[in-house]
Design a protein around this motif. Sequence first.
Motif, PDB file in Angstrom:
ATOM      1  N   MET A 157       0.737  -1.230   0.032  1.00 56.52           N
ATOM      2  CA  MET A 157      -0.012  -0.128   0.039  1.00 56.52           C
ATOM      3  C   MET A 157       1.068   1.216  -0.001  1.00 56.52           C
ATOM      4  O   MET A 157       1.959   1.204   0.654  1.00 56.52           O
ATOM      5  N   VAL A 158       0.291   2.269  -0.825  1.00 59.48           N
ATOM      6  CA  VAL A 158       1.155   3.417  -0.719  1.00 59.48           C
ATOM      7  C   VAL A 158       0.252   4.812  -0.560  1.00 59.48           C
ATOM      8  O   VAL A 158      -0.832   4.802  -1.130  1.00 59.48           O
ATOM      9  N   PRO A 159       0.466   5.758   0.162  1.00 58.78           N
ATOM     10  CA  PRO A 159      -0.359   6.861   0.436  1.00 58.78           C
ATOM     11  C   PRO A 159      -0.562   7.514  -0.869  1.00 58.78           C
ATOM     12  O   PRO A 159       0.545   8.009  -1.370  1.00 58.78           O
ATOM     13  N   MET A 160      -1.586   8.167  -1.082  1.00 58.46           N
ATOM     14  CA  MET A 160      -1.913   8.841  -2.282  1.00 58.46           C
ATOM     15  C   MET A 160      -1.407  10.417  -2.024  1.00 58.46           C
ATOM     16  O   MET A 160      -2.372  11.179  -2.041  1.00 58.46           O
ATOM     17  N   ARG A 161      -0.365  10.575  -1.583  1.00 62.26           N
ATOM     18  CA  ARG A 161       0.301  11.978  -1.263  1.00 62.26           C
ATOM     19  C   ARG A 161       1.387  12.143  -2.187  1.00 62.26           C
ATOM     20  O   ARG A 161       2.221  11.254  -2.768  1.00 62.26           O
ATOM     21  N   PRO A 162       1.601  13.301  -2.307  1.00 62.73           N
ATOM     22  CA  PRO A 162       2.659  13.927  -3.434  1.00 62.73           C
ATOM     23  C   PRO A 162       4.188  13.400  -3.349  1.00 62.73           C
ATOM     24  O   PRO A 162       4.732  13.097  -4.115  1.00 62.73           O
ATOM     25  N   GLU A 163       4.287  13.235  -1.998  1.00 64.78           N
ATOM     26  CA  GLU A 163       5.729  12.503  -1.766  1.00 64.78           C
ATOM     27  C   GLU A 163       6.053  11.293  -2.043  1.00 64.78           C
ATOM     28  O   GLU A 163       7.009  10.621  -2.286  1.00 64.78           O
ATOM     29  N   ALA A 164       4.628  10.278  -2.084  1.00 62.10           N
ATOM     30  CA  ALA A 164       4.810   8.890  -2.423  1.00 62.10           C
ATOM     31  C   ALA A 164       4.169   8.782  -4.023  1.00 62.10           C
ATOM     32  O   ALA A 164       4.941   7.726  -4.388  1.00 62.10           O
ATOM     33  N   VAL A 165       3.379   9.613  -4.236  1.00 61.36           N
ATOM     34  CA  VAL A 165       2.970   9.257  -5.685  1.00 61.36           C
ATOM     35  C   VAL A 165       3.147  10.757  -6.326  1.00 61.36           C
ATOM     36  O   VAL A 165       2.208  11.576  -6.329  1.00 61.36           O
ATOM     37  N   PRO A 166       4.487  11.124  -7.004  1.00 59.03           N
ATOM     38  CA  PRO A 166       4.718  12.459  -7.472  1.00 59.03           C
ATOM     39  C   PRO A 166       3.847  12.741  -8.457  1.00 59.03           C
ATOM     40  O   PRO A 166       3.813  14.033  -8.906  1.00 59.03           O
ATOM     41  N   GLU A 167       3.393  11.458  -9.346  1.00 60.17           N
ATOM     42  CA  GLU A 167       2.744  11.893 -10.744  1.00 60.17           C
ATOM     43  C   GLU A 167       1.930  10.778 -11.275  1.00 60.17           C
ATOM     44  O   GLU A 167       2.251   9.606 -10.713  1.00 60.17           O
ATOM     45  N   TRP A 168       0.886  11.122 -11.545  1.00 57.15           N
ATOM     46  CA  TRP A 168      -0.046  10.048 -12.218  1.00 57.15           C
ATOM     47  C   TRP A 168      -0.728  10.548 -13.323  1.00 57.15           C
ATOM     48  O   TRP A 168      -1.141  11.712 -13.335  1.00 57.15           O
ATOM     49  N   ASN A 169      -1.219   9.783 -14.173  1.00 53.59           N
ATOM     50  CA  ASN A 169      -2.262  10.342 -15.275  1.00 53.59           C
ATOM     51  C   ASN A 169      -2.813   8.938 -15.883  1.00 53.59           C
ATOM     52  O   ASN A 169      -3.198   8.095 -15.027  1.00 53.59           O
ATOM     53  N   GLY A 170      -3.724   9.119 -16.903  1.00 50.84           N
ATOM     54  CA  GLY A 170      -4.596   7.981 -17.419  1.00 50.84           C
ATOM     55  C   GLY A 170      -3.806   6.579 -17.678  1.00 50.84           C
ATOM     56  O   GLY A 170      -4.526   5.599 -17.978  1.00 50.84           O
ATOM     57  N   GLU A 171      -2.273   6.831 -17.925  1.00 47.12           N
ATOM     58  CA  GLU A 171      -1.938   5.627 -18.213  1.00 47.12           C
ATOM     59  C   GLU A 171      -1.028   4.767 -16.987  1.00 47.12           C
ATOM     60  O   GLU A 171      -0.995   3.668 -17.013  1.00 47.12           O
ATOM     61  N   ARG A 172      -0.675   5.703 -16.225  1.00 45.06           N
ATOM     62  CA  ARG A 172       0.191   4.884 -14.938  1.00 45.06           C
ATOM     63  C   ARG A 172       0.385   5.937 -13.804  1.00 45.06           C
ATOM     64  O   ARG A 172       0.020   7.185 -13.676  1.00 45.06           O
ATOM     65  N   LEU A 173       0.778   5.362 -12.517  1.00 42.32           N
ATOM     66  CA  LEU A 173       1.205   5.838 -11.316  1.00 42.32           C
ATOM     67  C   LEU A 173       2.655   5.833 -11.167  1.00 42.32           C
ATOM     68  O   LEU A 173       3.170   4.759 -11.301  1.00 42.32           O
ATOM     69  N   LEU A 174       3.199   7.013 -10.944  1.00 40.71           N
ATOM     70  CA  LEU A 174       4.704   6.936 -10.722  1.00 40.71           C
ATOM     71  C   LEU A 174       4.772   7.065  -9.109  1.00 40.71           C
ATOM     72  O   LEU A 174       4.137   7.997  -8.370  1.00 40.71           O
ATOM     73  N   ILE A 175       5.499   5.863  -8.723  1.00 41.87           N
ATOM     74  CA  ILE A 175       5.627   5.776  -7.128  1.00 41.87           C
ATOM     75  C   ILE A 175       6.900   5.947  -6.826  1.00 41.87           C
ATOM     76  O   ILE A 175       7.722   5.258  -7.306  1.00 41.87           O
ATOM     77  N   GLU A 176       7.338   7.046  -5.794  1.00 43.15           N
ATOM     78  CA  GLU A 176       8.488   6.977  -5.467  1.00 43.15           C
ATOM     79  C   GLU A 176       9.098   5.707  -4.865  1.00 43.15           C
ATOM     80  O   GLU A 176       8.563   4.944  -4.136  1.00 43.15           O
ATOM     81  N   ALA A 177      10.173   5.390  -5.122  1.00 42.61           N
ATOM     82  CA  ALA A 177      10.920   4.052  -5.002  1.00 42.61           C
ATOM     83  C   ALA A 177      10.992   3.671  -3.590  1.00 42.61           C
ATOM     84  O   ALA A 177      10.691   2.638  -3.156  1.00 42.61           O
ATOM     85  N   ALA A 178      11.252   4.737  -2.594  1.00 46.24           N
ATOM     86  CA  ALA A 178      11.273   4.241  -1.198  1.00 46.24           C
ATOM     87  C   ALA A 178       9.942   3.614  -0.728  1.00 46.24           C
ATOM     88  O   ALA A 178       9.735   3.058   0.289  1.00 46.24           O
ATOM     89  N   TYR A 179       8.939   4.037  -1.303  1.00 50.43           N
ATOM     90  CA  TYR A 179       7.555   3.603  -1.018  1.00 50.43           C
ATOM     91  C   TYR A 179       7.275   2.471  -1.371  1.00 50.43           C
ATOM     92  O   TYR A 179       6.352   1.648  -1.030  1.00 50.43           O
TER      93      TYR A 179
END
Length: 162
Positions: free
Chosen positions: A137-159
């Motif tokens: 599980m990953v919190p949907m906050r900018p430090e954990a998910v800095p970017e997302w769009n209709g194609e993918r979620l970019l997740i900070e590697a540390a999370y």
Amino acid sequence: MTGRPVTLAAISGAHGVGGEVRLKLFGEGVASLKAHKSFNDGSLTLQKLRDDGKGGAIARFAEVADRTAAEKLRGTVLTVPRASLPPLAEGEYYYTDLIGLAAVSTEGEALGTCIAVENFGAGDVLEIERANSKRFMVPMRPEAVPEWNGERLLIEAAYAAD
């Protein structure tokens, strides 16, 4: 983003003997439901809706005549077409827009797929399922998910570490 219907509420049980139902709300309260008269591809037509004073609502649908019929609907989710909802502001999303998206780490590693979005009171949390069926599980906050769009979620590697 997608053509999938959006769930606004779920029927949690009957209310009284006249066919009313109790609703668990997932949107922005009773007001978000009042904007819609029809749910589940037209199978439920809203006649009356009121706040229950406990964070939920009480509703009457034209197709539900009595308590027995209302009880049979327990667990039914109320959906509307995605296109019938208002446009979102920057950074906003509907849960249905995130479910099914590929998750990729900031280091380029494929992490899996978003299978659920939960909210336990402190904000939205994404549940990601890896190819090996393990989940994290990953919190949907900018430090954990800095970017997302209709194609993918970019997740900070540390999370995404195991």
